[in-house]
Design an enzyme around this catalytic site. Sequence first.
Site, mmCIF file in Angstrom:
data_model
loop_
_atom_site.group_PDB
_atom_site.id
_atom_site.type_symbol
_atom_site.label_atom_id
_atom_site.label_comp_id
_atom_site.label_asym_id
_atom_site.label_seq_id
_atom_site.Cartn_x
_atom_site.Cartn_y
_atom_site.Cartn_z
ATOM 1 C CG ASP A 29 4.079 -20.383 -5.890
ATOM 2 O OD1 ASP A 29 4.420 -21.229 -6.715
ATOM 3 O OD2 ASP A 29 4.899 -19.670 -5.252
ATOM 4 C CD GLU A 79 -8.673 6.068 -5.252
ATOM 5 O OE1 GLU A 79 -9.635 5.336 -5.516
ATOM 6 O OE2 GLU A 79 -7.626 6.097 -5.914
ATOM 7 C CB CYS A 111 -4.384 6.606 -8.637
ATOM 8 S SG CYS A 111 -4.865 5.168 -7.694
ATOM 9 C CB THR A 152 -2.844 -4.562 -5.311
ATOM 10 O OG1 THR A 152 -4.275 -4.650 -5.363
ATOM 11 C CG2 THR A 152 -2.272 -5.652 -6.191
ATOM 12 C CB SER A 201 -7.784 -2.090 -13.640
ATOM 13 O OG SER A 201 -7.012 -3.126 -13.073
ATOM 14 C CG HIS A 233 -0.567 4.898 -10.516
ATOM 15 N ND1 HIS A 233 -0.639 5.119 -9.155
ATOM 16 C CD2 HIS A 233 -1.534 3.984 -10.798
ATOM 17 C CE1 HIS A 233 -1.607 4.373 -8.649
ATOM 18 N NE2 HIS A 233 -2.166 3.676 -9.619
ATOM 19 C CE LYS A 242 1.773 -7.646 -15.845
ATOM 20 N NZ LYS A 242 0.408 -8.101 -15.658
ATOM 21 C CG ASN A 275 -2.262 1.434 -5.137
ATOM 22 O OD1 ASN A 275 -1.725 2.539 -5.291
ATOM 23 N ND2 ASN A 275 -3.244 0.997 -5.910
ATOM 24 C CB SER A 308 -9.286 3.441 -11.952
ATOM 25 O OG SER A 308 -8.319 2.429 -12.027
#
Length: 383
Positions: A29, A79, A111, A152, A201, A233, A242, A275, A308
Amino acid sequence: MNVGIDKISFFVPPYYIDMTELAQVRNVDPGKYMIGIGQSEMAIGPSSQDIVTYAANAANKILTDEDKKAIDLVIVGTESSFDESKASAVILHRLLGIQDFARSFEIKEACYGATAGLEAAKNHISRHPESKALVIAADIARYGLNNGGEPTQGAGAVAMLISSQPKILALSDDTINLTQDIYDFWRPTGHAYPLVDGPLSNETYINSFNKVYNRYSKEYQESFGDFAALAFHIPYTKMGKKALQSVLPQASEQDATRLLERYDESITYSRRVGNLYTGSLYLGLISLLENSTALKAGDKLGLFSYGSGAVSQFFTGILQSGYEKHLLKDYHQALLLQRTKLTISAYEKMFNEYVDYNKTTTFNDELPFSIAKIEDNIRFYHN
Ligand code: HMG
């Protein structure tokens, strides 16, 4: 003495895909990518372009001949390195024509790399105020096709000139760092794509923000009212929101509204790019500065860097007088507008293009600084 960001610019590859089209082809969706993940478009690059070409294009836009004579430190946070030994910063140093007596190296911690570079540059300029430092965040975020990480992805670079007379953002010494040995996202040597525990993550990102932000407020006696905006970030635009929402129950309604409005301004560019790994926080910062009419000189910004693995940092900066005159808003918006949209099958073809670096290969890309030829495992660039 003020030390901080004197100039800042980003560069993204000239191709993108539409996330609604990707969702349709993947039988998902579109609301999941557009709202749940929060991405409208995703940057895609051809194999004639790499972190060096993105970095050189980002830096070339902001450097004058005078800057190139003053720079004695070149740091690339990445990275997406293509050499286990030689740093991409060394190639960039030559491509950009920076004076010889400079130190050039690469920093890696997912990151977080560019933020470590920014700290190193700040310390260097504090001791050598007559010098300038170039810090670049350059990455290609690739998870592979048809998996949870695919929406992402992204690619590009952000270049920042650091000086003792910063025209945009003076960086403060107040900072909180956090290291936690966690396997939420990692890429063992030889792996083309990262191994990811997506839910872990997300959870680690949010917990890390809570830990560094709360410790910062306690240690420096500051609260939401002290910040005109918080920049995050941005692995995908829903993620920072969030994390922000997780601390807002502690904020007044007025502070919460302001920080959420600024957050929306900080994700305008990332929504269309995806990203950038190390560059994402700084793409968010550029987006905030170029798209907000509410900010003013003297405002304090909080920045949350997350890599991470996991290393996080919360740090702050003060907007400088006349900062808006030194932004490249028109150029950045044109860069995004002028990209070519790929169909999903053209994107898959570009994504899967195989280059054998052991064989001589030539490319016909017209983009400045693109790879001209590969010979004996050496990349030769147009410049
Ligand atoms: P997933 O399993 O595909 O997605 O993984 P999901 O099922 O969790 O759904 C995502 C959201 O879409 C959910 O919202 C759904 O409800 C919503 P949430 O509950 O989370 O608020 N949704 C919809 N919304 C509207 N309409 C619909 C609909 N359907 C579902 N129809 C995940 C998502 C991000 C985990 C995956 O893409 C992934 O693994 N990405 C890579 C890892 C990543 O980006 N992690 C972020 C934190 S770690 C970090 O930032 C570091 C990093 O940049 C690397 C580095 O440091 O080097 C990644």
